[in-house]
Motif scaffolding. Sequence first.
Motif, short mmCIF file in Angstrom:
data_model
loop_
_atom_site.label_atom_id
_atom_site.label_comp_id
_atom_site.label_asym_id
_atom_site.label_seq_id
_atom_site.Cartn_x
_atom_site.Cartn_y
_atom_site.Cartn_z
N TYR A 46 0.81 -1.18 0.04
CA TYR A 46 0.03 0.09 -0.17
C TYR A 46 0.83 1.26 -0.03
O TYR A 46 0.33 2.32 0.41
CB TYR A 46 -0.93 0.13 1.13
CG TYR A 46 -1.79 -1.05 1.25
CD1 TYR A 46 -1.93 -1.35 2.91
CD2 TYR A 46 -2.35 -1.96 0.59
CE1 TYR A 46 -2.52 -2.71 3.10
CE2 TYR A 46 -3.19 -2.96 0.80
CZ TYR A 46 -3.03 -3.42 2.28
OH TYR A 46 -3.90 -4.57 2.71
N HIS A 105 1.42 7.73 1.68
CA HIS A 105 1.98 6.62 1.42
C HIS A 105 1.42 6.24 -0.09
O HIS A 105 1.79 5.41 -0.87
CB HIS A 105 1.45 5.37 2.40
CG HIS A 105 -0.16 5.33 2.45
ND1 HIS A 105 -1.05 4.58 1.77
CD2 HIS A 105 -1.04 6.10 3.33
CE1 HIS A 105 -2.32 4.70 1.79
NE2 HIS A 105 -2.53 5.76 2.74
N GLY A 124 -6.53 3.46 4.86
CA GLY A 124 -5.42 4.06 4.35
C GLY A 124 -4.65 5.12 4.99
O GLY A 124 -3.61 4.85 5.54
N SER A 150 -8.62 -0.01 9.96
CA SER A 150 -7.35 0.43 9.92
C SER A 150 -7.48 1.87 10.15
O SER A 150 -8.34 2.33 11.02
CB SER A 150 -6.50 -0.02 8.65
OG SER A 150 -5.37 0.19 8.99
N HIS A 151 -7.33 2.70 9.22
CA HIS A 151 -7.69 4.07 9.17
C HIS A 151 -9.23 4.51 9.30
O HIS A 151 -9.76 5.13 9.81
CB HIS A 151 -7.05 4.97 8.17
CG HIS A 151 -7.17 6.36 8.60
ND1 HIS A 151 -6.33 7.04 9.02
CD2 HIS A 151 -8.03 7.18 7.96
CE1 HIS A 151 -6.60 8.24 9.11
NE2 HIS A 151 -7.59 8.65 8.53
N ARG A 169 -11.80 -2.87 12.63
CA ARG A 169 -10.98 -3.91 12.38
C ARG A 169 -9.59 -3.50 12.36
O ARG A 169 -9.33 -2.55 11.50
CB ARG A 169 -11.36 -4.45 11.01
CG ARG A 169 -10.67 -5.64 10.42
CD ARG A 169 -9.26 -5.33 9.41
NE ARG A 169 -9.89 -4.64 8.20
CZ ARG A 169 -8.91 -3.82 7.52
NH1 ARG A 169 -7.77 -3.93 7.75
NH2 ARG A 169 -9.28 -3.13 6.65
N ARG A 206 0.96 -4.32 10.43
CA ARG A 206 0.70 -2.83 9.99
C ARG A 206 0.27 -2.00 11.10
O ARG A 206 0.86 -1.12 11.47
CB ARG A 206 -0.14 -2.89 8.79
CG ARG A 206 -0.55 -1.52 8.14
CD ARG A 206 0.60 -0.72 7.62
NE ARG A 206 1.79 -1.44 6.75
CZ ARG A 206 1.89 -1.29 5.52
NH1 ARG A 206 0.70 -0.97 4.63
NH2 ARG A 206 2.89 -2.05 5.09
N HIS A 265 -3.20 -8.08 8.68
CA HIS A 265 -3.88 -6.49 8.57
C HIS A 265 -5.24 -6.94 7.92
O HIS A 265 -6.31 -6.49 8.63
CB HIS A 265 -3.21 -5.50 8.07
CG HIS A 265 -3.62 -4.18 8.35
ND1 HIS A 265 -3.79 -3.82 9.61
CD2 HIS A 265 -3.69 -3.17 7.50
CE1 HIS A 265 -4.01 -2.56 9.49
NE2 HIS A 265 -4.15 -2.11 8.17
#
Length: 718
Positions: free
Chosen positions: A261, A312, A495, A573-574, A596, A663, A693
Amino acid sequence: MKKVAEVVELYRKLARIPQPSWARISKSLGSCAVVNSVWTYRDLERADKVQFAKTYCANKTSEAKYEVTFTSRPQELANEQWNVESPSGNLRAIVRKITGKKNEEKQFVEIWNGSQKLQNIDVLSLEKHGKIYDNDGYFGSVEWSHSEGHLLYVAELKYPKAISFFEKKHADVKEDETKKDETKEKGVKGEEYVMKEEWGEGMVGKHHPVICILDVDTGDIRILDNVPDHVSPGHVVWAPDDSGVVFTGWCHEPYRLGVIYCINRQSAVYYLDFQKATCEALTDPDGAARCPVFSPDDSSFVFLQSNRKGPHNHCSCLCKYDWQKKESTVVCDIVGTPKQNGFPGVYEVTIPRDCWSTDNKRIVIGSLWRSQAVILVINTETKAVIRLPSDCGGDISVCHVWNDVIIATCSAPNQPHYLVIGQLPAEGQEFNIQWSPLDSPSALFGDILWKILVHRPTKERIHPKYDTLDYESVFIKPSNAEQSSRSLVVFPHGGPHSVFTTEFMLYAALFCQSGFSVLMVNYRGSVGFGNDSVFSLLGNVGDQDVKDVQAAAEEVISKEDIDPNKVVIWGGSHGGFLTAHLIGQYPSFYKAAVCRNPVINIASMSGSTDICDWNFTECGLEFEYKSLADGNSMSIMWSKSPLQYVDKIQTPVMLMIGLDDRRVPPKQSYELYKALKARKVPVRYIAYPDNGHPIVKVDSEADAFINIYKWFTDYLPQ
Ligand SMILES: CC(=O)N[C@@H](C)C(=O)N[C@@H](C)C(=O)O
């Protein structure tokens, strides 16, 4: 609202829907286009992703259309890691993973002709290199030479055998000599437990890739040893006339940062010349260039160039390198803010192999155009960019281009993936392409409606520098009002520089068929909307993105038939970061929340994530390899983290983590779990072994969805 048992059966049904993993036109010329494809589906009974092969024959019926004259029955594939046809189509290389008699992993390189296996090499037993890399989109490569006499592939470096200081049988091996070559074959003392950095999340066992060349006739294998020591090679292709190899080299000094990513890693395109035994960078070694793909006549190659450091993911520059002149030119530059619905720039991690038209002028690549995956035809001479129409109005992604024939995958939120074939029209006529489905796609889900919503920030939320930015959501809902529970799942992506597109997604379709509407928010900072949108978020995470998602949710509730007391939220994640922020900043708005692998405390994450640069960059801080998360940085990171709002949280929270996540470490969720337990807020913590992840192991992914559905319905008013 469906009962859990009904949703389990619905999951069982939808999980069986296969998705194409790859599809390529066979180069064995004949009267019809032969298309080989590999599909993958989730086999719940075997708790495994199962692959099967399918072959189609399609005849051109007119200048533009094809008729499928033959489709093979699905043939389950066993253990194929690579399956690569030679340039003539007469040979095929297969890398097969087998479990040996002692339960050890073995890899065989098989060379086949049209009727039999010509080579069957147990490569790991030769001890020339470590495991052959799979197709990870970065390092993994398997390529035939133009002559078809050699095969290149990428594998892990072979390390000297590690010997214990206390092993008597090697007492003769002196510690101070063990580094010398003549003793290495015996082994090296004291190295048993030395850490070998890996390339982070999704790259387990990938420390130092090497380029291997197999002589197809003799079976001999040699390792190219003049790749610079500080470089990890990937995207490896043969140079013109098989004079050497050209590849992406990622710099792994002073230490590796996670590469998945992340297109902002230091990398360059290199040429390793066999005759001169040299290896030189063809692009700026301090840049972020990747993925060379040669034209059919080998006169040039295209590659992607990104910003090294910084966000990223972002818009890439498409460049062309003239092999004779030894110089690069920009074909598509980075786009800051596109004109109204105009070309937003190129967003791709890799360029597909075989993307060129036969005229050596145009390339056909995938990209993003706001909330949709699209196919672009780019003329590398005139720099013209044409977006090809999709076949079903949703996403379209390129699989293979050969002899001006394109194989693509199409899907939409209510249409599972299917393959299409199309003839690339003449220059300037590309928009008139006609797609022909290769097989009848799985039935359209008539009970799901979808649309793209455009959101404009209110005056107080306009970005001071990028004041024209808007953003979008992909909104799906049950078509039948009776089926609708008038509930809404708000679903921000992770992200943060990624995007939700109009592809078919299992979880979204399941939520919708279980009575929920789903709002997938592409807040400012998503990719596909121009680089200014990406950069507008840096330093503003936890605020701009949070307010964008909340505004989108409130807008949809006001315009659609949604009960404001039946709104839930979930993200990974984000996206989990945003979920935790939203229930903290809007404590009475969401009835239940699921995260998550969420980022909960950017400060504490920075010391244990594989992408510590992300923690600085997203908080608007400069990052260098020697950067330390000192008191000042930590306080800025804390000020943007959702954990600061924990005293306000009332919404029941379920946390789902992958125990092997490199991650976002599982301890991030544990911080929130403890804080909520101490505050007597309902919280549930589910930990999935053997998941990283993304929680995508077949049984874990299934369990996660049912748990999410149950968590939501337990807390929603009936
Ligand atoms: C770059 C990156 O991996 N960021 C993570 C914090 C993240 O949000 N990842 C996304 C891609 C995800 O959904 O896992």
